[in-house]
Scaffold this active site. Structure first.
Site, PDB file in Angstrom:
ATOM      1  N   ARG A  51       0.846  -1.190   0.000  1.00 28.36           N
ATOM      2  CA  ARG A  51       0.000   0.000   0.000  1.00 28.36           C
ATOM      3  C   ARG A  51       0.881   1.239   0.000  1.00 28.36           C
ATOM      4  NH1 ARG A  51       1.971   2.137   3.793  1.00 28.36           N
ATOM      5  NH2 ARG A  51       0.495   3.841   3.544  1.00 28.36           N
ATOM      6  N   GLY A  52       0.189   2.388  -0.155  1.00 25.46           N
ATOM      7  CA  GLY A  52       0.951   3.623  -0.345  1.00 25.46           C
ATOM      8  C   GLY A  52       1.097   3.831  -1.844  1.00 25.46           C
ATOM      9  N   ARG A  94      -7.386  -0.704  -7.126  1.00 25.06           N
ATOM     10  CA  ARG A  94      -7.744   0.441  -6.271  1.00 25.06           C
ATOM     11  C   ARG A  94      -7.899   1.677  -7.165  1.00 25.06           C
ATOM     12  NH1 ARG A  94      -4.310   1.245  -0.891  1.00 25.06           N
ATOM     13  NH2 ARG A  94      -6.282   2.185  -0.199  1.00 25.06           N
ATOM     14  N   GLN A 201      -2.702   2.653   9.825  1.00 23.54           N
ATOM     15  CA  GLN A 201      -1.378   2.772   9.177  1.00 23.54           C
ATOM     16  C   GLN A 201      -0.418   3.604  10.026  1.00 23.54           C
ATOM     17  OE1 GLN A 201      -4.295   3.177   7.590  1.00 23.54           O
ATOM     18  NE2 GLN A 201      -4.208   2.534   5.470  1.00 23.54           N
ATOM     19  N   ASP A 242      -2.255  10.837  -2.508  1.00 23.77           N
ATOM     20  CA  ASP A 242      -2.553   9.765  -3.469  1.00 23.77           C
ATOM     21  C   ASP A 242      -2.868  10.286  -4.867  1.00 23.77           C
ATOM     22  OD1 ASP A 242      -3.178   8.453  -0.707  1.00 23.77           O
ATOM     23  OD2 ASP A 242      -2.873   6.846  -2.164  1.00 23.77           O
ATOM     24  N   ASN A 252      -5.783  12.369   0.032  1.00 27.24           N
ATOM     25  CA  ASN A 252      -4.924  11.503   0.839  1.00 27.24           C
ATOM     26  C   ASN A 252      -5.802  10.731   1.819  1.00 27.24           C
ATOM     27  OD1 ASN A 252      -2.235  10.590   1.602  1.00 27.24           O
ATOM     28  ND2 ASN A 252      -2.491  11.744   3.487  1.00 27.24           N
ATOM     29  N   LYS A 253      -5.185   9.919   2.640  1.00 26.55           N
ATOM     30  CA  LYS A 253      -5.890   9.050   3.596  1.00 26.55           C
ATOM     31  C   LYS A 253      -6.959   9.816   4.359  1.00 26.55           C
ATOM     32  CE  LYS A 253      -5.603   5.585   4.024  1.00 26.55           C
ATOM     33  NZ  LYS A 253      -6.582   4.712   3.320  1.00 26.55           N
TER      34      LYS A 253
HETATM   35  O1  MRU Z   1      -4.775   3.183   1.890  1.00 33.96           O
HETATM   36  P1  MRU Z   1      -3.291   3.426   1.879  1.00 33.96           P
HETATM   37  O2  MRU Z   1      -2.603   2.923   3.099  1.00 33.96           O
HETATM   38  O3  MRU Z   1      -2.651   2.931   0.599  1.00 33.96           O
HETATM   39  O4  MRU Z   1      -3.163   5.010   1.879  1.00 33.96           O
HETATM   40  C1  MRU Z   1      -1.882   5.560   1.804  1.00 33.96           C
HETATM   41  C2  MRU Z   1      -1.870   7.036   1.905  1.00 33.96           C
HETATM   42  O5  MRU Z   1      -2.883   7.680   2.003  1.00 33.96           O
HETATM   43  C3  MRU Z   1      -0.520   7.696   1.781  1.00 33.96           C
HETATM   44  O6  MRU Z   1      -0.485   8.883   2.515  1.00 33.96           O
HETATM   45  C4  MRU Z   1      -0.243   8.019   0.308  1.00 33.96           C
HETATM   46  O7  MRU Z   1      -0.429   6.895  -0.497  1.00 33.96           O
HETATM   47  C5  MRU Z   1       1.133   8.538   0.092  1.00 33.96           C
HETATM   48  S1  MRU Z   1       2.359   7.314   0.318  1.00 33.96           S
HETATM   49  C6  MRU Z   1       3.876   7.995  -0.002  1.00 33.96           C
END
Ligand code: MRU
Length: 361
Positions: A51-52, A94, A201, A242, A252-253
């Site tokens: 993820r990320g 995703r 996370q 993202d 973002n998250k």
């Molecule tokens: O759902 P996730 O854990 O993939 O979400 C990740 C994030 O929101 C991160 O902040 C984003 O991907 C940047 S990672 C360098």
């Protein structure tokens, strides 16, 4: 074993497998998955074993190479048809992080532009492209970290959300890159990680990698950020991204936009960190971004020994939110720090990027 020495995503060329550090098991178990087919890779992305935004792009790029390697096609059109299906399938894992489609399209385009070569030769070029995406990510994150370091001083308190660290990239991370680079230079910061409900996370991943790097780290619940900022413990908020719209709206998250509102209220600078590959110049504002919706049980059951919400309750579980550009102090990329007004400064970032990528005559 120190998590900082492990690779988040890599290609095992003897085994022809994608190796992924399974992030659903961290911090209690360090397990490396060996994935050989795109169904397994799709599943790993969907379930957040990897993820990320940058890390899922790299994983998918290797996945597309492995799909090409396994192709039984003996002519270019059928090879490309299979490759396109594999690309579209991996891209469906995703919807929000643009790095997924960006990396897949980058690898796919190599096959499109070398139609004169044999299938074996094209497959080899796809391997090299996927490896280049990974190597470039390390360099990109390092440069993001260098720019980020100009924003803070030794001893500062930084609040971060989710995990935009090494575990989300090939090395260093984005929002956590200044912290890790600062450690390399002998600096010390105090990092507040919020838990990041519902998938934790922050608690499971950011806190884990920061402690492994010797960073002074404090875990807080998501609802404690306001108090921590009010007490003056936070010099800046650093978050990842993202998908960034052309006007600087940052997806973002889930929970990021709330932090930005609080940071504005308390006068704390709020910085978004992302590689240029996360900037989607085809969308004008964040309203156009598709927000991934995830399963209700992540909220009602996961992490609890038994279900903690009444049967029949409705659950809303958006995985991301969009922070309005007016709440963002700066956007830190590998080509510099964009400042408001972002429509102009992001264009400048892209001009710098293009001139950096244009070979001298
Ligand atoms: O759902 P996730 O854990 O993939 O979400 C990740 C994030 O929101 C991160 O902040 C984003 O991907 C940047 S990672 C360098």
């Amino acid at each position: 074993m120190n998590i900082m020495t492990l690779e988040t995503v890599s290609l095992d060329e003897n085994e022809n497998a994608l190796l992924i550090l399974d992030q659903t098991k961290l911090p209690n178990t360090v397990n490396i998955l060996h994935l050989k087919d795109i169904r397994g890779i799709w599943n790993a992305i969907k379930t957040l074993q990897v993820r990320g935004a940058p890390a899922i792009g790299i994983a998918a790029a290797f996945g597309l190479y492995l799909a090409a390697l396994q192709s039984r096609a003996n002519d270019y059109p059928s090879f490309m048809a299979g490759l396109k299906d594999a690309r579209d399938f991996l891209n469906s894992a995703r919807p929000t992080a643009v790095n997924l489609s960006w990396a897949l399209n980058r690898v796919y385009r190599v096959a499109e532009t070398h139609r004169d070569k044999s299938i074996n030769e094209i497959t080899e070029l796809l391997r090299l492209e996927a490896l280049a995406i990974k190597a470039e990510d390390t360099e990109t994150c390092r440069r993001i970290g260098e720019y980020g370091l100009t924003l803070i001083h030794d001893g500062d308190g930084i609040l971060t959300h989710c995990n935009a660290g090494q575990l989300a990239t090939s090395k260093y991370g984005t929002a956590l890159a200044p912290i890790h680079l600062g450690r390399e230079k002998g600096m010390n910061f105090h990092v507040y990680c919020d838990e990041t409900r519902p998938l934790l996370q922050g608690a499971r991943l950011s806190a884990f990698e920061l402690i492994a790097d010797g960073v002074d780290t404090t875990l807080i619940c998501d609802n404690m950020s306001s108090q921590v900022m009010k007490e003056g413990r936070v010099s800046a908020v650093f978050v990842g991204c993202d998908r960034l719209a052309a006007n600087g709206d940052a997806c973002n998250k889930i929970g990021t936009s709330g932090l930005a509102v609080m940071a504005k209220y308390y006068g704390v600078p709020f910085y978004v960190f992302c590689p240029a590959s996360t900037i989607d110049m085809t969308i004008h504002t964040g309203a156009e971004i598709v927000i991934e919706q995830r399963s209700p049980d992540e909220i009602t059951e996961m992490w609890y020994s038994k279900r903690m919400a009444p049967d029949g309750v409705k659950v809303y579980n958006p995985a991301f939110d969009v922070t309005d550009n007016s709440l963002i102090t700066g956007i830190v990329t590998e080509y510099g720090i964009a400042r408001p007004p972002f429509v102009e400064s992001l264009k400048e970032i892209f001009t710098t990027k293009e001139s950096a990528n244009t070979p001298n005559p």
